[in-house]
Design an enzyme around this catalytic site. Structure first.
Site, mmCIF file in Angstrom:
data_model
loop_
_atom_site.group_PDB
_atom_site.id
_atom_site.type_symbol
_atom_site.label_atom_id
_atom_site.label_comp_id
_atom_site.label_asym_id
_atom_site.label_seq_id
_atom_site.Cartn_x
_atom_site.Cartn_y
_atom_site.Cartn_z
ATOM 1 C CG ASP A 203 -5.646 10.571 -0.172
ATOM 2 O OD1 ASP A 203 -5.153 10.155 -1.233
ATOM 3 O OD2 ASP A 203 -5.645 9.914 0.897
ATOM 4 C CD GLU B 104 -0.812 7.617 -2.578
ATOM 5 O OE1 GLU B 104 -1.519 6.647 -2.277
ATOM 6 O OE2 GLU B 104 -1.090 8.412 -3.498
ATOM 7 C CG ASP C 295 -2.256 11.283 -4.486
ATOM 8 O OD1 ASP C 295 -1.594 10.556 -5.250
ATOM 9 O OD2 ASP C 295 -3.268 10.886 -3.888
ATOM 10 C CB THR D 218 -3.438 4.706 -8.614
ATOM 11 O OG1 THR D 218 -2.604 5.793 -8.213
ATOM 12 C CG2 THR D 218 -2.584 3.677 -9.346
ATOM 13 C CB ILE E 19 -1.611 9.113 -10.147
ATOM 14 C CG1 ILE E 19 -0.491 9.323 -11.160
ATOM 15 C CG2 ILE E 19 -2.927 8.820 -10.887
ATOM 16 C CD1 ILE E 19 -0.275 8.128 -12.095
ATOM 17 C CG ASP E 20 -6.508 11.495 -5.391
ATOM 18 O OD1 ASP E 20 -6.149 10.775 -4.445
ATOM 19 O OD2 ASP E 20 -7.663 11.922 -5.527
#
Length: 282
Positions: A232, A77, A104, A109, A106-107
């Site tokens: 995601d 990402e 990702d 954030t 940190i999905d």
């Protein structure tokens, strides 16, 4: 946790083991930064955030993967400019590669920034466009969700199964509030308004990857969201499928990496849920 076979190993390095190791190391580091990030930036909107922790997590994962599989493509990402057009272009650029890691870092954030403990690391591996490994790691709860194509999905080392609800009115559904406030958010809100009277309740916790993992674990009956990107949901989609669930786009077409409007469920309620969302769109 998951038995290995020759199709999941290159040079005696298991794809799944590498994904787990990357997620665990990144997640452990992210947890130490909770409430302690230094820089906060907006991407496409005030709802679309990034910190130096997101970027550092992606660098860590990318470096570890490259150590084991230097010829594999990588789609993360934070390496892509904000916006749907850039995400579509980035996916298109790697779609013909044999192996692509889709990450990702940190999905969730926004949750991370506010100290709300619902975020994760999401790592998937696609082979010729089909996801074959999916790992979602929640560092706060220390929950590791793992799936390998054809071998089931696991949490805490135990086989997962989707929930048994057969009717919408007994179902707990999740969705998200898209960062695209012009197109995706209004469409998602129409679906939400239409569905709420039809289901037991709706949850919006702020991480698509974890919502999908919760569908796989039977904690949610279904999940949908408009305007997501491949990073995601690629890992979460495999978790749902390998737990016996169903994943399509919201129009009912089969899932593929280019899908942006996703619908996942325990399978029993899928048609009814999809029909209600289509009705809302009309």
């Amino acid at each position: 946790m998951i038995e290995q076979n020759s199709s999941s190993i290159i040079g005696s390095k298991s794809f799944t083991a590498v994904a787990i190791n990357c997620a665990a190391k990144a997640g452990e580091w992210i947890a130490t930064k909770l409430g302690n990030y230094a820089q906060l930036e907006q991407k496409s909107s005030s709802q679309d955030l990034v910190t130096e922790v997101d970027k550092g997590s992606e660098r860590l994962i990318r470096k570890l993967i490259a150590t084991h599989f230097p010829t594999h493509a990588f789609l993360g990402e934070e390496g892509v400019t904000a916006g749907a057009a850039a995400a579509i272009e980035a996916l298109d650029a790697v779609k013909d590669q044999e192996y692509v890691w889709i990450v990702d870092p940190i999905d969730g954030t926004t949750n991370f920034v506010h100290g709300f403990p619902f975020f994760c690391v999401s790592i998937a591996l696609a082979h010729h466009g089909e996801v074959i490994v999916g790992v979602v790691y929640d560092p706060i709860k220390d929950e590791l969700f793992v799936a390998e194509k054809g071998k089931g999905a696991y949490v805490h080392g135990k086989l997962m199964q989707v929930s048994k609800e057969a009717d919408l009115n007994n179902s707990l559904i999740a969705t998200g509030f898209p960062a695209d406030t012009t197109h995706a958010l209004p469409r998602n809100m129409k679906g939400l308004q239409h569905l709420i009277p039809q289901v037991r309740n709706v949850r919006v916790a702020g991480s698509a990857a974890l919502h999908l993992a919760y569908v796989a674990a039977g904690r949610l009956s279904g999940f949908w969201e408009i305007g997501l990107n491949s990073w995601d949901m690629a890992a979460g989609v495999l978790l749902v499928k390998e737990s016996g669930g169903t994943v399509t786009d919201v129009s009912g077409e089969p899932y593929h990496l280019g899908v942006r409007n996703v619908l996942a469920s325990n399978g029993n309620i899928h048609v009814a849920l999809q029909q209600q969302l289509q009705s809302a769109d009309k």
